[in-house]
Design a protein around this motif. Structure first.
Motif, PDB file in Angstrom:
ATOM      1  N   LEU A 108       0.824  -1.210   0.000  1.00  0.00           N
ATOM      2  CA  LEU A 108       0.000   0.000   0.000  1.00  0.00           C
ATOM      3  C   LEU A 108       0.861   1.263   0.000  1.00  0.00           C
ATOM      4  N   LEU A 109       1.921   1.261   0.803  1.00  0.00           N
ATOM      5  CA  LEU A 109       2.817   2.420   0.837  1.00  0.00           C
ATOM      6  C   LEU A 109       3.508   2.621  -0.510  1.00  0.00           C
ATOM      7  N   THR A 110       3.971   1.531  -1.113  1.00  0.00           N
ATOM      8  CA  THR A 110       4.640   1.620  -2.412  1.00  0.00           C
ATOM      9  C   THR A 110       3.680   2.143  -3.470  1.00  0.00           C
ATOM     10  N   ARG A 111       2.481   1.605  -3.492  1.00  0.00           N
ATOM     11  CA  ARG A 111       1.488   2.049  -4.481  1.00  0.00           C
ATOM     12  C   ARG A 111       1.172   3.539  -4.307  1.00  0.00           C
ATOM     13  N   ALA A 112       0.937   3.954  -3.059  1.00  0.00           N
ATOM     14  CA  ALA A 112       0.632   5.363  -2.796  1.00  0.00           C
ATOM     15  C   ALA A 112       1.801   6.253  -3.189  1.00  0.00           C
ATOM     16  N   GLU A 113       3.038   5.843  -2.862  1.00  0.00           N
ATOM     17  CA  GLU A 113       4.214   6.653  -3.207  1.00  0.00           C
ATOM     18  C   GLU A 113       4.361   6.781  -4.721  1.00  0.00           C
ATOM     19  N   ARG A 114       4.177   5.703  -5.441  1.00  0.00           N
ATOM     20  CA  ARG A 114       4.324   5.752  -6.903  1.00  0.00           C
ATOM     21  C   ARG A 114       3.250   6.603  -7.550  1.00  0.00           C
ATOM     22  N   LEU A 115       2.024   6.491  -7.070  1.00  0.00           N
ATOM     23  CA  LEU A 115       0.951   7.324  -7.620  1.00  0.00           C
ATOM     24  C   LEU A 115       1.180   8.799  -7.288  1.00  0.00           C
ATOM     25  N   ARG A 121       4.033  10.082  -9.472  1.00  0.00           N
ATOM     26  CA  ARG A 121       3.589  10.284 -10.858  1.00  0.00           C
ATOM     27  C   ARG A 121       2.825  11.601 -10.995  1.00  0.00           C
ATOM     28  N   ARG A 122       1.948  11.880 -10.041  1.00  0.00           N
ATOM     29  CA  ARG A 122       1.180  13.127 -10.075  1.00  0.00           C
ATOM     30  C   ARG A 122       2.118  14.325  -9.887  1.00  0.00           C
ATOM     31  N   LEU A 123       3.050  14.193  -8.959  1.00  0.00           N
ATOM     32  CA  LEU A 123       4.014  15.254  -8.690  1.00  0.00           C
ATOM     33  C   LEU A 123       4.884  15.516  -9.914  1.00  0.00           C
ATOM     34  N   GLN A 124       5.358  14.445 -10.564  1.00  0.00           N
ATOM     35  CA  GLN A 124       6.187  14.607 -11.757  1.00  0.00           C
ATOM     36  C   GLN A 124       5.440  15.359 -12.854  1.00  0.00           C
ATOM     37  N   GLY A 125       4.148  15.104 -12.989  1.00  0.00           N
ATOM     38  CA  GLY A 125       3.361  15.822 -13.989  1.00  0.00           C
ATOM     39  C   GLY A 125       3.368  17.321 -13.742  1.00  0.00           C
ATOM     40  N   ALA A 126       3.175  17.718 -12.491  1.00  0.00           N
ATOM     41  CA  ALA A 126       3.180  19.145 -12.147  1.00  0.00           C
ATOM     42  C   ALA A 126       4.567  19.739 -12.345  1.00  0.00           C
ATOM     43  N   LEU A 127       5.610  18.976 -11.994  1.00  0.00           N
ATOM     44  CA  LEU A 127       6.986  19.476 -12.094  1.00  0.00           C
ATOM     45  C   LEU A 127       7.454  19.580 -13.543  1.00  0.00           C
ATOM     46  N   GLU A 128       7.100  18.602 -14.363  1.00  0.00           N
ATOM     47  CA  GLU A 128       7.518  18.623 -15.768  1.00  0.00           C
ATOM     48  C   GLU A 128       6.987  19.855 -16.480  1.00  0.00           C
ATOM     49  N   ALA A 129       5.785  20.289 -16.112  1.00  0.00           N
ATOM     50  CA  ALA A 129       5.226  21.503 -16.707  1.00  0.00           C
ATOM     51  C   ALA A 129       6.087  22.721 -16.392  1.00  0.00           C
ATOM     52  N   GLU A 130       6.850  22.657 -15.298  1.00  0.00           N
ATOM     53  CA  GLU A 130       7.740  23.747 -14.897  1.00  0.00           C
ATOM     54  C   GLU A 130       9.201  23.460 -15.245  1.00  0.00           C
ATOM     55  N   GLY A 131       9.451  22.332 -15.932  1.00  0.00           N
ATOM     56  CA  GLY A 131      10.818  21.991 -16.340  1.00  0.00           C
ATOM     57  C   GLY A 131      11.700  21.522 -15.202  1.00  0.00           C
ATOM     58  N   CYS A 132      11.120  20.799 -14.252  1.00  0.00           N
ATOM     59  CA  CYS A 132      11.868  20.361 -13.073  1.00  0.00           C
ATOM     60  C   CYS A 132      11.699  18.863 -12.883  1.00  0.00           C
ATOM     61  N   SER A 133      12.756  18.208 -12.425  1.00  0.00           N
ATOM     62  CA  SER A 133      12.688  16.783 -12.114  1.00  0.00           C
ATOM     63  C   SER A 133      12.293  16.597 -10.650  1.00  0.00           C
ATOM     64  N   LEU A 166       7.226  26.510  -8.356  1.00  0.00           N
ATOM     65  CA  LEU A 166       7.067  25.053  -8.255  1.00  0.00           C
ATOM     66  C   LEU A 166       6.113  24.688  -7.125  1.00  0.00           C
ATOM     67  N   ASP A 167       6.296  25.312  -5.983  1.00  0.00           N
ATOM     68  CA  ASP A 167       5.478  25.006  -4.820  1.00  0.00           C
ATOM     69  C   ASP A 167       4.002  25.289  -5.096  1.00  0.00           C
ATOM     70  N   ARG A 168       3.718  26.404  -5.758  1.00  0.00           N
ATOM     71  CA  ARG A 168       2.323  26.711  -6.114  1.00  0.00           C
ATOM     72  C   ARG A 168       1.758  25.652  -7.058  1.00  0.00           C
ATOM     73  N   ALA A 169       2.553  25.243  -8.051  1.00  0.00           N
ATOM     74  CA  ALA A 169       2.092  24.233  -9.013  1.00  0.00           C
ATOM     75  C   ALA A 169       1.842  22.893  -8.323  1.00  0.00           C
ATOM     76  N   VAL A 170       2.732  22.518  -7.435  1.00  0.00           N
ATOM     77  CA  VAL A 170       2.592  21.243  -6.728  1.00  0.00           C
ATOM     78  C   VAL A 170       1.366  21.281  -5.813  1.00  0.00           C
ATOM     79  N   ARG A 171       1.210  22.368  -5.076  1.00  0.00           N
ATOM     80  CA  ARG A 171       0.063  22.471  -4.165  1.00  0.00           C
ATOM     81  C   ARG A 171      -1.254  22.474  -4.938  1.00  0.00           C
TER      82      ARG A 171
END
Length: 145
Positions: A15-22, A25-37, A109-114
């Motif tokens: 459950l922890l692994t699944r939650a972390e990966r999901l 993935r959501r975080l990476q989507g927000a970060l990629e829009a800002e050009g950040c890994s 970045l913080d605004r996009a992530v939040r």
């Protein structure tokens, strides 16, 4: 329709692994829009407190091996997001800091992530943070090995 792999409801690690990966993935989507890994975001998050941080502590906070962190910090320096200074208390050590440009970038970045972070509800968000913090502390405690 493919069937889902059965899971034991009591399998905390799964459950922890699944939650972390999901969540990642959501975080990476927000970060990629800002050009950040995700790795860069973790480093910038650590530096966002305005304190200088040693490379060893940054590596631990970002879950990166030291050589990988060094390369990443080099890239952040090249982008004028981070600068390094000599530790005034131990001249052999280096401290990393956000530049003013890095601070602005972090705030964006913080605004996009939040904005992209789902909420369980205020009480549940705080409860989850508290439980995960307790779990991490318990797992770090050598007495619980």
């Amino acid at each position: 329709m493919p069937s889902r792999t059965p899971r034991r409801p009591d399998d905390l690690a799964q459950l922890l692994t699944r939650a972390e990966r999901l969540a990642a993935r959501r975080l990476q989507g927000a970060l990629e829009a800002e050009g950040c890994s995700l790795d860069a975001w973790r480093v910038l998050a650590s530096l966002s407190d305005g304190e200088g941080h040693h490379m060893t502590g940054l590596a631990e906070a970002a879950f990166l091996p030291p050589p990988t962190l060094t390369k990443l910090v080099d890239q952040l320096v090249d982008k004028n997001l981070v600068h390094r200074t000599v530790d005034p208390f131990d001249r052999r050590r280096i401290l990393a800091h956000l530049t003013p440009c890095g601070q602005e970038y972090w705030q964006r970045l913080d605004r996009a992530v939040r904005a992209g972070r789902p909420s369980l509800g205020e009480g549940d968000d705080n409860l989850l943070r508290s439980l995960l913090d307790r779990l991490a502390a318990t797992l770090e405690d050598p007495a619980h090995v």
